[in-house]
Design a protein around this motif. Structure first.
Motif, PDB file in Angstrom:
ATOM      1  N   LEU A  48       0.691  -0.946  -0.056  1.00  0.00           N
ATOM      2  CA  LEU A  48       0.284  -0.015   0.169  1.00  0.00           C
ATOM      3  C   LEU A  48       1.269   1.858   0.144  1.00  0.00           C
ATOM      4  CD1 LEU A  48      -3.319  -1.432   2.448  1.00  0.00           C
ATOM      5  CD2 LEU A  48      -2.678  -0.950   0.148  1.00  0.00           C
ATOM      6  N   GLU A  49       2.366   0.801  -0.357  1.00  0.00           N
ATOM      7  CA  GLU A  49       2.872   2.316  -0.411  1.00  0.00           C
ATOM      8  C   GLU A  49       2.618   3.245  -1.666  1.00  0.00           C
ATOM      9  OE1 GLU A  49       7.689   3.896  -1.277  1.00  0.00           O
ATOM     10  OE2 GLU A  49       6.846   1.559  -0.213  1.00  0.00           O
ATOM     11  N   PRO A  50       2.415   4.247  -1.488  1.00  0.00           N
ATOM     12  CA  PRO A  50       2.151   5.299  -2.025  1.00  0.00           C
ATOM     13  C   PRO A  50       3.177   4.876  -3.232  1.00  0.00           C
ATOM     14  CG  PRO A  50       1.945   6.525  -0.133  1.00  0.00           C
ATOM     15  CD  PRO A  50       2.330   5.080   0.248  1.00  0.00           C
ATOM     16  N   GLU A  51       1.914   5.270  -4.847  1.00  0.00           N
ATOM     17  CA  GLU A  51       3.748   5.588  -6.411  1.00  0.00           C
ATOM     18  C   GLU A  51       3.847   6.791  -6.067  1.00  0.00           C
ATOM     19  OE1 GLU A  51       4.998   6.138  -9.549  1.00  0.00           O
ATOM     20  OE2 GLU A  51       3.883   6.841  -9.068  1.00  0.00           O
ATOM     21  N   GLU A  52       5.443   7.539  -6.247  1.00  0.00           N
ATOM     22  CA  GLU A  52       5.950   8.899  -5.946  1.00  0.00           C
ATOM     23  C   GLU A  52       4.679   9.819  -6.832  1.00  0.00           C
ATOM     24  OE1 GLU A  52      10.056   8.469  -7.347  1.00  0.00           O
ATOM     25  OE2 GLU A  52      10.622   7.490  -5.516  1.00  0.00           O
ATOM     26  N   GLN A  53       4.439   8.695  -8.153  1.00  0.00           N
ATOM     27  CA  GLN A  53       3.792  10.094  -8.887  1.00  0.00           C
ATOM     28  C   GLN A  53       2.182  10.590  -8.790  1.00  0.00           C
ATOM     29  OE1 GLN A  53       5.027  10.362 -13.527  1.00  0.00           O
ATOM     30  NE2 GLN A  53       6.232   9.018 -13.111  1.00  0.00           N
ATOM     31  N   GLY A  54       1.813   9.391  -7.665  1.00  0.00           N
ATOM     32  CA  GLY A  54       0.477   9.548  -7.630  1.00  0.00           C
ATOM     33  C   GLY A  54      -0.332   8.915  -7.955  1.00  0.00           C
ATOM     34  N   LEU A  55      -1.991   8.888  -8.629  1.00  0.00           N
ATOM     35  CA  LEU A  55      -2.632   8.835  -9.127  1.00  0.00           C
ATOM     36  C   LEU A  55      -2.454   8.779 -11.065  1.00  0.00           C
ATOM     37  CD1 LEU A  55      -5.580   7.305  -9.777  1.00  0.00           C
ATOM     38  CD2 LEU A  55      -6.716   9.485  -9.804  1.00  0.00           C
TER      39      LEU A  55
END
Length: 279
Positions: A48-55
């Motif tokens: 669930l770690e957020p992706e660097e560029q987000g959505l």
């Protein structure tokens, strides 16, 4: 490879189907090999770690990988050469889609478990990298060979499906009647297959699979938009039609799923155009 696939297609639909089955089994075996390679690392990362560029990054990735979820429509293109297509084609579409989505989900989770996603993003051959982590260069070589079967299988199915579409256009358009010619011996549309092979070979000159995927996706998006719009149009103009399979979830005979499909495709299309511009 393009030349060999052309010869397979010219030889007849039975030979094409046989090669497709063999290639698919090898391809599925490769995916199972990746699963086996990465399985010991399952649960080793925070999924669930957020992706660097987000959505925006997720949607850009979805736009790029969209081509991996295409090919099911080739089943429809071969309806004329299918036994009882009204029942077998819908079943094939749903069963194949379910199997592929499940496989892709498992592969994705295990891939980011075995190798950090940033490293996968930089790799020119991410699945081979996963196999190499577990089995060294031998594992990477095995997967590289299987990847050739996978690429060939995509080319085979796309050339077969595309040729049938252009063949039908040739039958209905007088000035394109050349493409309606069929080999009397093999019962295959040889002129169309030669055209499709030539176009496929031209894309080889681009030399970057990401660029090819984005260009291919752009035209696939247009196709999906057309199909969804057509379904809505037919519901409005010909409500009396009762096909063997009817899309569920309707509001006053207007299907909801194609509307959601159009909106989804437009979003992914925008990200695909942005990615092409960045190249």
């Amino acid at each position: 490879i393009t030349g060999l696939i052309l010869l397979v297609n010219i030889s007849g639909i039975k030979h094409s189907s046989a090669f497709n089955i063999v290639f698919t089994i090898v391809e599925a075996g490769g995916l199972l090999f990746v699963i086996f390679s990465a399985l010991p690392q399952l649960g080793s990362v925070n999924y669930l770690e957020p992706e660097e560029q987000g959505l925006a990054g997720i949607l850009a990735g979805a736009a790029l990988s969209f081509f991996a979820f295409t090919g099911f429509e080739d089943t429809v293109k071969l309806a004329e050469e299918t036994k009882e297509p009204k029942t077998t084609v819908p079943k094939a579409l749903f069963i194949a889609s379910a199997i592929v989505i499940l496989l892709y989900l498992v592969i994705t989770v295990l891939a980011v478990s075995a190798v950090p996603y940033a490293e996968l993003g930089e790799s020119e051959h991410p699945l081979s990298t996963i196999a190499e982590k577990r089995f060294g260069k031998t594992g990477a070589t095995v997967l590289a060979i299987i990847a050739l079967f996978s690429t060939s299988n995509s080319l085979l199915s796309n050339m077969t499906g595309a040729s049938r579409v252009v063949y039908q256009i040739g039958k209905e358009t007088k000035w394109l009647s050349l493409f309606s010619k069929v080999s009397q011996k093999r019962k295959t549309p040889v002129p169309v297959l030669l055209l499709c092979a030539s176009v496929s070979a031209a894309f080889v000159l681009i030399g970057d699979i990401s660029k090819v995927a984005l260009i291919a996706n752009f035209f696939v998006f247009i196709t999906f938009l057309t199909v969804n719009f057509t379904l809505i149009y037919l519901r409005v103009t010909q409500p009396e039609l009762r096909p063997a399979f009817r899309v569920p979830l309707n509001i006053k005979n207007i299907p909801v799923i194609p509307i959601l499909g159009i909106l989804s495709v437009l979003v992914l299309m925008a990200f695909a155009i942005r990615s092409i511009a960045e190249f």
